[in-house]
Design a protein around this motif. Structure first.
Motif, PDB file in Angstrom:
ATOM      1  N   SER A 100       1.702   8.977  -6.204  1.00  0.00           N
ATOM      2  CA  SER A 100       1.855  10.431  -5.889  1.00  0.00           C
ATOM      3  C   SER A 100       2.721  11.017  -7.187  1.00  0.00           C
ATOM      4  O   SER A 100       2.597  11.978  -7.461  1.00  0.00           O
ATOM      5  N   GLN A 101       3.591   9.916  -7.542  1.00  0.00           N
ATOM      6  CA  GLN A 101       4.493  10.343  -8.377  1.00  0.00           C
ATOM      7  C   GLN A 101       3.854  10.425 -10.065  1.00  0.00           C
ATOM      8  O   GLN A 101       4.371  11.456 -10.663  1.00  0.00           O
ATOM      9  N   THR A 102       3.142   9.669 -10.200  1.00  0.00           N
ATOM     10  CA  THR A 102       2.616   9.653 -11.465  1.00  0.00           C
ATOM     11  C   THR A 102       1.254  10.742 -11.701  1.00  0.00           C
ATOM     12  O   THR A 102       1.430  11.073 -12.644  1.00  0.00           O
ATOM     13  N   ALA A 103       0.623  11.224 -10.513  1.00  0.00           N
ATOM     14  CA  ALA A 103      -0.450  12.000 -10.796  1.00  0.00           C
ATOM     15  C   ALA A 103       0.390  13.548 -10.411  1.00  0.00           C
ATOM     16  O   ALA A 103      -0.709  14.473 -10.484  1.00  0.00           O
ATOM     17  N   LYS A 104       1.576  13.437 -10.042  1.00  0.00           N
ATOM     18  CA  LYS A 104       2.071  14.672  -9.758  1.00  0.00           C
ATOM     19  C   LYS A 104       1.396  15.504  -8.777  1.00  0.00           C
ATOM     20  O   LYS A 104       1.197  16.753  -8.586  1.00  0.00           O
ATOM     21  N   GLU A 105       0.970  14.632  -7.771  1.00  0.00           N
ATOM     22  CA  GLU A 105       0.412  15.208  -6.721  1.00  0.00           C
ATOM     23  C   GLU A 105       1.679  15.676  -5.669  1.00  0.00           C
ATOM     24  O   GLU A 105       2.679  15.596  -6.106  1.00  0.00           O
ATOM     25  N   GLY A 106       1.476  15.648  -4.477  1.00  0.00           N
ATOM     26  CA  GLY A 106       2.884  16.050  -3.825  1.00  0.00           C
ATOM     27  C   GLY A 106       3.015  17.328  -3.830  1.00  0.00           C
ATOM     28  O   GLY A 106       4.036  17.964  -3.158  1.00  0.00           O
ATOM     29  N   ALA A 130       0.306  12.899  -0.390  1.00  0.00           N
ATOM     30  CA  ALA A 130       0.468  11.521  -0.847  1.00  0.00           C
ATOM     31  C   ALA A 130       1.602  10.929  -0.206  1.00  0.00           C
ATOM     32  O   ALA A 130       1.668   9.655   0.261  1.00  0.00           O
ATOM     33  N   ASN A 131       2.535  11.777  -0.412  1.00  0.00           N
ATOM     34  CA  ASN A 131       3.760  11.078   0.295  1.00  0.00           C
ATOM     35  C   ASN A 131       3.810  11.058   1.754  1.00  0.00           C
ATOM     36  O   ASN A 131       4.562   9.971   2.208  1.00  0.00           O
ATOM     37  N   GLU A 132       3.463  11.903   2.369  1.00  0.00           N
ATOM     38  CA  GLU A 132       3.197  11.677   3.779  1.00  0.00           C
ATOM     39  C   GLU A 132       2.388  10.519   4.280  1.00  0.00           C
ATOM     40  O   GLU A 132       2.799   9.651   5.309  1.00  0.00           O
ATOM     41  N   SER A 133       1.469  10.348   3.533  1.00  0.00           N
ATOM     42  CA  SER A 133       0.558   9.177   3.690  1.00  0.00           C
ATOM     43  C   SER A 133       1.277   7.846   3.416  1.00  0.00           C
ATOM     44  O   SER A 133       1.386   7.000   4.114  1.00  0.00           O
ATOM     45  N   LEU A 187       0.816  -1.137   0.031  1.00  0.00           N
ATOM     46  CA  LEU A 187      -0.121  -0.002   0.112  1.00  0.00           C
ATOM     47  C   LEU A 187       0.773   1.482   0.053  1.00  0.00           C
ATOM     48  O   LEU A 187       0.711   2.155  -0.809  1.00  0.00           O
ATOM     49  N   GLY A 188       1.831   1.254   0.934  1.00  0.00           N
ATOM     50  CA  GLY A 188       2.862   2.493   0.780  1.00  0.00           C
ATOM     51  C   GLY A 188       3.409   2.665  -0.303  1.00  0.00           C
ATOM     52  O   GLY A 188       3.519   3.885  -0.987  1.00  0.00           O
TER      53      GLY A 188
END
Length: 174
Positions: free
Chosen positions: A28-34, A39-42, A20-21
């Motif tokens: 987060s990398q592919t969606a350019k969230e972050g 997302a990375n904190e999660s 899951l991690g």
């Protein structure tokens, strides 16, 4: 979604948490969230949880180290790598990965020790020898670099790149 459901069904399974991690980190990398780091904190929290549930689960520490490294949390990443290594001390690939991380972060002397450990465990580990030669070459220890590249050529006689590098080093020695 499937991993989140699996987590609900088996919250104490560190394998599910690691998967899951990793999925959270990849999304987060592919969606350019972050942009806000959520997302990375999660992902980081999930991987830390996996390591806490089963401290001897080297993969949890390893994936946490990789995530922290990508987040430029260098010292935390190195601590997580060392935790993974405590449970897999004879894994030459882990020594090699740590060495590459150290090289990337300009810590050549520490990387040298990891590469030497990898080679001691797996003497035919050509990639470890290649990077060890680079460390020696950067330190202008050409005799040591030459020794490593000669071994790489010996182990991989068809590798033209290694042969070319050997010739370059031999020129530097003259």
């Amino acid at each position: 979604k499937a991993l989140s459901k699996a987590r609900e069904l088996s919250p104490a399974d560190p394998t599910i948490l690691v998967n899951l991690g990793v999925a959270q980190s990849l999304s987060s990398q592919t969606a350019k969230e972050g942009a806000d780091g959520t997302a990375n904190e999660s992902a980081e929290e999930t991987l830390r949880n996996a390591a806490e549930i089963r401290p001897s689960f080297a993969l949890a520490h390893l994936e946490l180290a990789r995530l922290l490294g990508r987040s430029n949390k260098i010292d935390e990443a190195l601590t997580a790598y060392r935790s993974a290594q405590a449970f897999a001390p004879n894994d030459p690939a882990l020594h090699y990965e740590i060495a590459l991380f150290l090289i990337q972060n300009k810590r050549g002397k520490e990387a040298e020790l990891e590469l030497l450990a990898a080679i001691q465990i797996a003497p035919k580990f050509s990639n470890a020898r290649w990077y060890l030669a680079q460390i020696y070459e950067d330190a202008k220890e050409y005799d040591k670099a030459l020794e490593q590249i000669q071994k790489v050529v010996e182990l991989n006689p068809e590798n033209q790149q290694a042969k070319d590098r050997l010739a370059e080093l031999q020129k530097k020695m003259k």
